[in-house]
Design a protein around this motif. Structure first.
Motif, PDB file in Angstrom:
ATOM      1  N   TYR A  94      65.422  95.308  -2.973  1.00  0.00           N
ATOM      2  CA  TYR A  94      64.570  94.220  -2.883  1.00  0.00           C
ATOM      3  C   TYR A  94      63.434  94.097  -3.788  1.00  0.00           C
ATOM      4  CZ  TYR A  94      66.537  94.934   1.774  1.00  0.00           C
ATOM      5  OH  TYR A  94      67.386  95.099   2.908  1.00  0.00           O
ATOM      6  N   ILE A 263      68.841  93.911   5.768  1.00  0.00           N
ATOM      7  CA  ILE A 263      68.139  95.128   6.476  1.00  0.00           C
ATOM      8  C   ILE A 263      67.498  95.866   5.420  1.00  0.00           C
ATOM      9  CG2 ILE A 263      68.769  97.351   7.578  1.00  0.00           C
ATOM     10  CD1 ILE A 263      71.281  95.881   8.520  1.00  0.00           C
ATOM     11  N   GLY A 264      66.206  95.994   5.815  1.00  0.00           N
ATOM     12  CA  GLY A 264      65.165  96.545   4.605  1.00  0.00           C
ATOM     13  C   GLY A 264      64.857  98.162   5.209  1.00  0.00           C
ATOM     14  N   PHE A 265      64.160  98.690   4.229  1.00  0.00           N
ATOM     15  CA  PHE A 265      63.406 100.010   4.434  1.00  0.00           C
ATOM     16  C   PHE A 265      64.488 101.244   4.546  1.00  0.00           C
ATOM     17  CE2 PHE A 265      60.456  96.845   6.014  1.00  0.00           C
ATOM     18  CZ  PHE A 265      59.308  97.163   5.127  1.00  0.00           C
ATOM     19  N   CYS A 300      69.312 103.280  14.539  1.00  0.00           N
ATOM     20  CA  CYS A 300      68.622 101.832  14.504  1.00  0.00           C
ATOM     21  C   CYS A 300      69.552 100.899  15.328  1.00  0.00           C
ATOM     22  CB  CYS A 300      68.172 101.511  13.103  1.00  0.00           C
ATOM     23  SG  CYS A 300      66.997 102.429  12.313  1.00  0.00           S
ATOM     24  N   GLY A 316      67.607  94.508  11.798  1.00  0.00           N
ATOM     25  CA  GLY A 316      66.564  94.530  10.644  1.00  0.00           C
ATOM     26  C   GLY A 316      65.253  94.793  11.246  1.00  0.00           C
ATOM     27  N   ALA A 317      64.900  94.174  12.376  1.00  0.00           N
ATOM     28  CA  ALA A 317      63.630  94.372  13.070  1.00  0.00           C
ATOM     29  C   ALA A 317      63.296  95.699  13.375  1.00  0.00           C
ATOM     30  CB  ALA A 317      63.238  93.402  14.272  1.00  0.00           C
ATOM     31  N   THR A 319      64.618  98.472  12.056  1.00  0.00           N
ATOM     32  CA  THR A 319      64.131  99.215  10.743  1.00  0.00           C
ATOM     33  C   THR A 319      63.163  99.023  10.265  1.00  0.00           C
ATOM     34  OG1 THR A 319      65.433  97.443   9.311  1.00  0.00           O
ATOM     35  CG2 THR A 319      66.768  99.276   9.977  1.00  0.00           C
ATOM     36  N   ALA A 320      62.585  97.529  10.107  1.00  0.00           N
ATOM     37  CA  ALA A 320      61.351  97.124   9.670  1.00  0.00           C
ATOM     38  C   ALA A 320      60.102  97.937  10.319  1.00  0.00           C
ATOM     39  CB  ALA A 320      60.943  95.625   9.603  1.00  0.00           C
ATOM     40  N   GLY A 323      60.057 101.303   9.345  1.00  0.00           N
ATOM     41  CA  GLY A 323      60.059 101.418   7.739  1.00  0.00           C
ATOM     42  C   GLY A 323      58.665 100.972   7.138  1.00  0.00           C
ATOM     43  N   ALA A 324      58.280  99.992   7.666  1.00  0.00           N
ATOM     44  CA  ALA A 324      56.809  99.210   7.337  1.00  0.00           C
ATOM     45  C   ALA A 324      55.753 100.493   7.451  1.00  0.00           C
ATOM     46  CB  ALA A 324      56.648  98.047   7.921  1.00  0.00           C
TER      47      ALA A 324
END
Length: 341
Positions: A94, A263-265, A300, A316-317, A319-320, A323-324
């Protein structure tokens, strides 16, 4: 150390089996293993086993769980490489715009119905891969033009600039095609729903080939963690190694994202945990990041499809949400330790 590795492998296997077993219809783990053995090896099934469970396991849950595992593994290896090359625990695909490039590709394909001849349904992943890879190549080329030594800060700054620009282009495309915006936004949130064996069959070889290439660069990665000057002193051809490793990492992310969305983090959390538990040797960090990231992604996805069942959350929500706070923790820990992020 071998005991830790063996335990991690067993936990990963247990997570995969649990991901297949748990859902709107619970299937005992023993039956899950019997069904997999039956379909893969041709072993006999016990009498009385519900035939519907066979279809649920083999046609629906197993490909979804395996795809989640492979995507999580690919993203985590990508994150481990970028963090080591750039010597920044917050670096990821990212940061360098790979995800932004893949999102722009999805916007073009979804909004305008672009199709590559002979590719058919594979147009989206192929274009996503090319755009993701193209974005990082442009960012690295720009960084090399500005700074011939390709200092880490220059590379990260170039990636952020290109990422912001590509995101702006994607937003513009969405605003000009509002009737398709909902579909694109849903894709961007990430999901493993309605994915079959084809996606697993395509992405798995990509992960294996690039993963083995990265693993073969473990020595260079270990040396680079001591600093660029030290790496040059020890004979590492820094510019070429950086290019090859960052492009390999981009290839992993650019191949995975088009199948399931942004998909982040995962690529931030898994490598950090592995280094904390198993140390910094990349002969362990690379394969164990794949294992940890794959298992974490399965968990997840399991949460995404069971928390509000029968509805489903965007993975994605999930993991965020995990992860955030982890991102903030790493950032604050670095500041407390006096590390300039």
């Amino acid at each position: 150390m071998r005991g830790k590795v063996a335990l991690a492998a067993l936990l990963g296997l247990a997570v995969v089996v649990a991901g297949v077993a748990v859902g709107s219809v619970y299937i005992p783990p023993a039956d899950v293993l019997r069904i997999i053995s039956h379909r893969a090896l041709g072993t006999a099934l016990p009498a009385g086993l519900d035939s519907a469970h066979i279809s649920i396991v083999w046609e629906l849950r197993l490909p979804r769980v395996l795809l989640a595992f492979v995507v999580g593994a690919a993203l985590s290896v990508s994150g481990a490489v970028m963090q080591s090359v750039l010597r920044n625990p917050l670096a990821s695909s990212y940061t360098l715009g790979v995800s932004s490039g893949a999102s722009l590709a999805a916007a073009i394909v979804i909004l305008y119905g672009f199709v590559i001849p002979l590719a058919g349904v594979m147009t989206l992943p192929l274009v996503g891969f090319m755009f993701g890879l193209g974005t990082i190549v442009l960012a690295l080329a720009f960084a090399a033009r500005v700074d011939g030594q390709m200092q880490n800060n220059t590379v990260i700054l170039a990636g952020m600039v290109f990422s912001l620009f590509v995101n702006a282009v994607t937003t513009l495309l969405i605003s000009l095609s509002r009737e398709h915006a909902a579909r694109l936004i849903f894709w961007q949130m990430g999901s493993f729903a309605m994915r079959g064996w084809q996606a697993v069959a395509i992405l798995t070889p990509v992960l294996l080939v690039i993963g083995l290439f990265v693993l073969g660069k473990s020595r260079e990665l270990d040396i680079m963690t001591f600093g660029e000057d030290q790496a040059r002193t020890m004979g590492v051809r820094l510019g070429r190694v950086k290019w090859s490793l960052l492009i390999a990492a981009a290839g992993l992310t650019g191949s995975a994202i088009p199948f399931v969305g942004v998909i982040g983090f995962i690529d931030l959390v898994a490598p950090h945990l592995v280094r904390r538990v198993f140390g910094s040797s990349h002969r362990l960090v690379i394969p164990l990041s794949a294992l940890t990231g794959g298992a974490f992604m399965v968990l997840c996805d399991l949460a995404a499809r069971t928390v509000i069942s029968p509805s489903e959350l965007p993975v994605g929500a999930v993991t965020a949400m995990i992860g955030a706070p982890f991102f903030v923790y790493i950032y604050l820990s670095g500041r407390k330790a006096g590390v300039n992020r």
